[in-house]
Write a protein that holds these residues in place. Structure first.
Motif, mmCIF file in Angstrom:
data_model
loop_
_atom_site.group_PDB
_atom_site.id
_atom_site.type_symbol
_atom_site.label_atom_id
_atom_site.label_comp_id
_atom_site.label_asym_id
_atom_site.label_seq_id
_atom_site.Cartn_x
_atom_site.Cartn_y
_atom_site.Cartn_z
ATOM 1 N N GLU A 1 0.818 -1.209 0.000
ATOM 2 C CA GLU A 1 0.000 0.000 0.000
ATOM 3 C C GLU A 1 0.855 1.263 0.000
ATOM 4 O OE1 GLU A 1 -2.620 -0.183 3.330
ATOM 5 O OE2 GLU A 1 -3.828 -1.824 2.522
ATOM 6 N N MET B 1 -3.350 4.843 1.522
ATOM 7 C CA MET B 1 -4.792 4.821 1.276
ATOM 8 C C MET B 1 -5.361 6.226 1.478
ATOM 9 S SD MET B 1 -5.017 1.604 0.600
ATOM 10 C CE MET B 1 -6.758 1.176 0.645
ATOM 11 N N ALA B 2 -5.787 6.859 0.385
ATOM 12 C CA ALA B 2 -6.268 8.241 0.457
ATOM 13 C C ALA B 2 -7.472 8.373 1.386
ATOM 14 C CB ALA B 2 -6.626 8.740 -0.934
ATOM 15 N N HIS B 3 -8.360 7.362 1.403
ATOM 16 C CA HIS B 3 -9.553 7.462 2.248
ATOM 17 C C HIS B 3 -9.218 7.385 3.731
ATOM 18 C CE1 HIS B 3 -9.113 3.043 1.917
ATOM 19 N NE2 HIS B 3 -9.712 3.015 3.088
ATOM 20 N N GLU B 4 -7.989 6.953 4.060
ATOM 21 C CA GLU B 4 -7.524 6.944 5.450
ATOM 22 C C GLU B 4 -6.665 8.167 5.762
ATOM 23 O OE1 GLU B 4 -5.557 3.252 6.176
ATOM 24 O OE2 GLU B 4 -7.382 2.044 5.905
ATOM 25 N N GLY B 5 -6.621 9.118 4.816
ATOM 26 C CA GLY B 5 -5.868 10.333 5.024
ATOM 27 C C GLY B 5 -4.386 10.215 4.722
ATOM 28 N N GLU B 6 -3.963 9.121 4.070
ATOM 29 C CA GLU B 6 -2.546 8.919 3.780
ATOM 30 C C GLU B 6 -2.163 9.587 2.457
ATOM 31 O OE1 GLU B 6 -1.663 4.684 6.032
ATOM 32 O OE2 GLU B 6 -2.260 4.639 3.918
ATOM 33 N N ASP B 7 -1.044 10.241 2.450
ATOM 34 C CA ASP B 7 -0.487 10.869 1.252
ATOM 35 C C ASP B 7 1.023 10.676 1.350
ATOM 36 O OD1 ASP B 7 -0.025 12.344 -1.023
ATOM 37 O OD2 ASP B 7 -0.309 14.285 -0.047
#
Length: 203
Positions: free
Chosen positions: A111, A156-162
């Motif tokens: 991921e 995972m963008a929906h988990e706020g990860e960038d």
């Protein structure tokens, strides 16, 4: 005289009261308990514990090239504690979320970095902040080759990860520890282990 660690008796603990202070993101509890000291006397104490589950962390390395894969991402607690931009450079890591440690770290590496790793090797386990956080981390290493990067990573963008993926020489990463550019504890532990062991001997 100190008792040898291999023969030290388990401490006696009597839990008197446990109160959930927060159960939103993870679980924060306040517990009152009695602890039997080494002289046999009992002492009443109160502690808060933050339970976010256990996790796993892995250092990706390429022994032939002398390189490692790290990530850079925003960490709000670091920002609150004085980091200018809140960005931390870290080894790939994540919470177990019900998986065994090896399955967890394979998932997280895919991921975050896009690499599909083969045969991760477990090094050790460690509590990272035992004064208040229950989390125990499982530390791994794995060798990578360029062809194993089957995706872009990024989290995972929906988990706020960038998440930004970085490839650095081990020497450069170690210099960044000494300069303060790398301040994440688990990452420093893995980099220092790699420096002491040598990349070619990690697996």
């Amino acid at each position: 005289m100190n008792t040898p660690l291999s023969h030290a008796a388990a401490p006696a603990v009597r839990v008197l009261q446990s109160e959930v202070l927060s159960d939103d993101w993870y679980t924060l509890k306040k517990t009152t308990f009695e602890y039997q000291r080494r002289d046999g006397s009992w002492q009443r104490l109160s502690r808060e514990t933050y339970d976010r589950g256990n996790g796993a962390v892995l250092l990706l390395f390429n022994a032939d090239r002398g390189t490692v894969i790290l990530t850079r991402q925003f960490r709000f607690p670091a920002f609150v504690n004085g980091s200018a931009d809140g960005m931390l450079i870290e080894a790939c890591a994540g919470l177990l979320d019900g998986d065994d440690p090896e399955a967890c770290i394979r998932r997280e590496v895919q991921e975050e970095t896009g690499f599909q790793i083969q045969s991760p090797r477990k090094l050790f386990e460690a509590y990272m902040s035992p004064g208040s956080v229950t989390e125990k981390l499982h530390f791994f290493v794995a060798e990578y080759q360029a062809h194993q990067q089957t995706g872009e990573g990024g989290g995972m963008a929906h988990e706020g990860e960038d998440i930004e993926v970085l490839e650095l020489s081990l020497a450069e990463a170690l210099a960044m520890v000494h300069s303060g550019a790398i301040q994440d504890g688990k990452t420093i532990m893995l980099l220092q282990h790699a420096a002491l062991t040598g990349l070619a001997q990690l697996l």
